[in-house]
Write a protein that holds these residues in place. Structure first.
Motif, PDB file in Angstrom:
ATOM      1  N   GLU A  61     -27.628  12.549  -1.007  1.00 22.72           N
ATOM      2  CA  GLU A  61     -27.420  13.868  -1.593  1.00 22.72           C
ATOM      3  C   GLU A  61     -28.756  14.474  -2.034  1.00 22.72           C
ATOM      4  O   GLU A  61     -28.964  15.689  -1.916  1.00 22.72           O
ATOM      5  CB  GLU A  61     -26.460  13.771  -2.789  1.00 22.72           C
ATOM      6  CG  GLU A  61     -26.152  15.096  -3.460  1.00 22.72           C
ATOM      7  CD  GLU A  61     -25.229  16.002  -2.661  1.00 22.72           C
ATOM      8  OE1 GLU A  61     -24.721  16.985  -3.238  1.00 22.72           O
ATOM      9  OE2 GLU A  61     -25.022  15.753  -1.458  1.00 22.72           O
ATOM     10  N   GLN A  64     -30.378  15.714   1.008  1.00 27.92           N
ATOM     11  CA  GLN A  64     -29.693  16.919   1.466  1.00 27.92           C
ATOM     12  C   GLN A  64     -30.035  18.120   0.601  1.00 27.92           C
ATOM     13  O   GLN A  64     -30.255  19.220   1.105  1.00 27.92           O
ATOM     14  CB  GLN A  64     -28.177  16.665   1.439  1.00 27.92           C
ATOM     15  CG  GLN A  64     -27.321  17.796   1.993  1.00 27.92           C
ATOM     16  CD  GLN A  64     -26.945  18.844   0.948  1.00 27.92           C
ATOM     17  OE1 GLN A  64     -27.119  20.031   1.185  1.00 27.92           O
ATOM     18  NE2 GLN A  64     -26.452  18.434  -0.190  1.00 27.92           N
ATOM     19  N   PHE A  65     -30.094  17.903  -0.693  1.00 26.65           N
ATOM     20  CA  PHE A  65     -30.220  18.998  -1.655  1.00 26.65           C
ATOM     21  C   PHE A  65     -31.664  19.421  -1.864  1.00 26.65           C
ATOM     22  O   PHE A  65     -31.947  20.599  -2.112  1.00 26.65           O
ATOM     23  CB  PHE A  65     -29.599  18.545  -2.979  1.00 26.65           C
ATOM     24  CG  PHE A  65     -29.019  19.654  -3.793  1.00 26.65           C
ATOM     25  CD1 PHE A  65     -28.079  20.507  -3.257  1.00 26.65           C
ATOM     26  CD2 PHE A  65     -29.402  19.836  -5.107  1.00 26.65           C
ATOM     27  CE1 PHE A  65     -27.532  21.529  -4.018  1.00 26.65           C
ATOM     28  CE2 PHE A  65     -28.870  20.853  -5.878  1.00 26.65           C
ATOM     29  CZ  PHE A  65     -27.918  21.705  -5.335  1.00 26.65           C
ATOM     30  N   TRP A 108     -21.762  22.698   4.582  1.00 26.48           N
ATOM     31  CA  TRP A 108     -21.474  21.868   3.417  1.00 26.48           C
ATOM     32  C   TRP A 108     -20.488  22.575   2.487  1.00 26.48           C
ATOM     33  O   TRP A 108     -20.615  23.764   2.235  1.00 26.48           O
ATOM     34  CB  TRP A 108     -22.755  21.573   2.629  1.00 26.48           C
ATOM     35  CG  TRP A 108     -23.815  20.903   3.431  1.00 26.48           C
ATOM     36  CD1 TRP A 108     -24.851  21.501   4.082  1.00 26.48           C
ATOM     37  CD2 TRP A 108     -23.947  19.504   3.678  1.00 26.48           C
ATOM     38  NE1 TRP A 108     -25.629  20.564   4.705  1.00 26.48           N
ATOM     39  CE2 TRP A 108     -25.094  19.323   4.480  1.00 26.48           C
ATOM     40  CE3 TRP A 108     -23.214  18.382   3.292  1.00 26.48           C
ATOM     41  CZ2 TRP A 108     -25.516  18.068   4.897  1.00 26.48           C
ATOM     42  CZ3 TRP A 108     -23.630  17.133   3.708  1.00 26.48           C
ATOM     43  CH2 TRP A 108     -24.773  16.990   4.500  1.00 26.48           C
ATOM     44  N   PHE A 114     -24.614  19.399  -6.881  1.00 27.87           N
ATOM     45  CA  PHE A 114     -25.012  18.027  -6.609  1.00 27.87           C
ATOM     46  C   PHE A 114     -23.774  17.144  -6.656  1.00 27.87           C
ATOM     47  O   PHE A 114     -23.236  16.868  -7.733  1.00 27.87           O
ATOM     48  CB  PHE A 114     -26.055  17.562  -7.632  1.00 27.87           C
ATOM     49  CG  PHE A 114     -26.648  16.219  -7.336  1.00 27.87           C
ATOM     50  CD1 PHE A 114     -27.650  16.078  -6.392  1.00 27.87           C
ATOM     51  CD2 PHE A 114     -26.208  15.087  -8.010  1.00 27.87           C
ATOM     52  CE1 PHE A 114     -28.212  14.840  -6.118  1.00 27.87           C
ATOM     53  CE2 PHE A 114     -26.767  13.848  -7.750  1.00 27.87           C
ATOM     54  CZ  PHE A 114     -27.763  13.726  -6.796  1.00 27.87           C
ATOM     55  N   GLU A 115     -23.295  16.699  -5.491  1.00 23.28           N
ATOM     56  CA  GLU A 115     -22.065  15.917  -5.396  1.00 23.28           C
ATOM     57  C   GLU A 115     -22.260  14.723  -4.464  1.00 23.28           C
ATOM     58  O   GLU A 115     -21.966  14.802  -3.271  1.00 23.28           O
ATOM     59  CB  GLU A 115     -20.909  16.790  -4.888  1.00 23.28           C
ATOM     60  CG  GLU A 115     -20.515  17.923  -5.820  1.00 23.28           C
ATOM     61  CD  GLU A 115     -19.356  18.746  -5.288  1.00 23.28           C
ATOM     62  OE1 GLU A 115     -19.008  18.578  -4.097  1.00 23.28           O
ATOM     63  OE2 GLU A 115     -18.804  19.550  -6.049  1.00 23.28           O
ATOM     64  N   PRO A 116     -22.766  13.611  -4.971  1.00 19.28           N
ATOM     65  CA  PRO A 116     -22.936  12.416  -4.127  1.00 19.28           C
ATOM     66  C   PRO A 116     -21.638  11.956  -3.489  1.00 19.28           C
ATOM     67  O   PRO A 116     -21.648  11.356  -2.410  1.00 19.28           O
ATOM     68  CB  PRO A 116     -23.483  11.369  -5.103  1.00 19.28           C
ATOM     69  CG  PRO A 116     -24.085  12.153  -6.220  1.00 19.28           C
ATOM     70  CD  PRO A 116     -23.241  13.388  -6.344  1.00 19.28           C
ATOM     71  N   ARG A 118     -19.580  13.396  -1.815  1.00 22.83           N
ATOM     72  CA  ARG A 118     -19.326  13.928  -0.468  1.00 22.83           C
ATOM     73  C   ARG A 118     -19.718  12.915   0.617  1.00 22.83           C
ATOM     74  O   ARG A 118     -19.197  12.955   1.723  1.00 22.83           O
ATOM     75  CB  ARG A 118     -20.067  15.253  -0.277  1.00 22.83           C
ATOM     76  CG  ARG A 118     -21.546  15.147  -0.043  1.00 22.83           C
ATOM     77  CD  ARG A 118     -22.181  16.506   0.256  1.00 22.83           C
ATOM     78  NE  ARG A 118     -22.557  17.209  -0.967  1.00 22.83           N
ATOM     79  CZ  ARG A 118     -22.151  18.450  -1.254  1.00 22.83           C
ATOM     80  NH1 ARG A 118     -21.370  19.097  -0.406  1.00 22.83           N
ATOM     81  NH2 ARG A 118     -22.533  19.025  -2.375  1.00 22.83           N
TER      82      ARG A 118
END
Length: 204
Positions: A61, A64-65, A108, A114-116, A118
């Motif tokens: 994450e 990704q973020f 997404w 922020f969502e680990p 996923r």
């Protein structure tokens, strides 16, 4: 090579810590998982990482973020080609905006949160096969430091979270933590993260 490897890894680690301090529930889940898997060992092994799925999700994450290199390494078109209705001429320098891909709602769900979690229900990886998550690029010229970076960031983050509890200084609340970004060749926090190790953790 040393500059690229150290700057990107340290920046990614700083973002991971900032996001966890900004999201205390995610921090608590990560630490609880470590307590369960690692127990009361004084040494963290590389082999432990494979048994920490939530920690791996946190690292993904973060990749990704907060892409360490928001535009990847420039490429050059080998021939005239049309991409999504746009003509790219031969020898044109091409920059892939992976930062924008990481914030694209078409790719997404809740892209700016922020969502680990996923990554717990999907097999998406950073090895260049899933194009929505390519912090290291892809293809034959993928970043050669990928394996080292993933292991290094994971081990450093695990060590910081497993051995210490953390707080923000001067009474700053988690929701008030400055998360502004500064763009350059690499993506940095506008203001460096200041976090205080409260105490050595009591393992559960």
């Amino acid at each position: 090579m040393f500059a690229a490897g150290t700057d990107t890894s340290s920046s990614t680690l700083e973002w991971a810590m900032a996001e966890l301090l900004n999201n205390p529930k995610s921090l608590a889940i990560a630490q609880a998982e470590m307590d369960c898997v690692i127990g009361q060992n004084d040494i963290i092994q590389e082999s432990d990482i494979s048994h920490l799925p939530y920690l791996q999700a946190v690292v993904k994450e973060t990749f990704q973020f907060h892409r360490a290199a928001p535009f990847l390494v420039p490429r050059k078109a080998e021939a005239d080609v049309e991409v999504l209705g746009f003509m790219v001429s031969k020898d044109t320098q091409v920059l892939v905006n992976v930062w924008a891909i990481g914030r694209d709602p078409a790719m997404w769900e809740n892209p700016i949160r922020f969502e680990p979690e996923r990554f717990l229900s999907k097999e998406t990886d950073v090895k260049g096969r899933d194009y929505e998550l390519t912090p290291f690029g892809g293809g034959r010229r993928i970043c050669p430091g990928l394996p080292l970076a993933v292991v290094t960031v994971s081990l450093m983050l695990t060590s910081l979270l497993y051995f210490f509890d953390w707080k923000l200084p001067n009474g700053v609340a988690s929701e008030d933590l400055d998360m502004d970004e500064t763009f350059g060749i690499t993506l940095h926090r506008t203001n460096p993260l200041h976090a205080v190790p409260v105490k050595k953790r009591a393992y559960k």
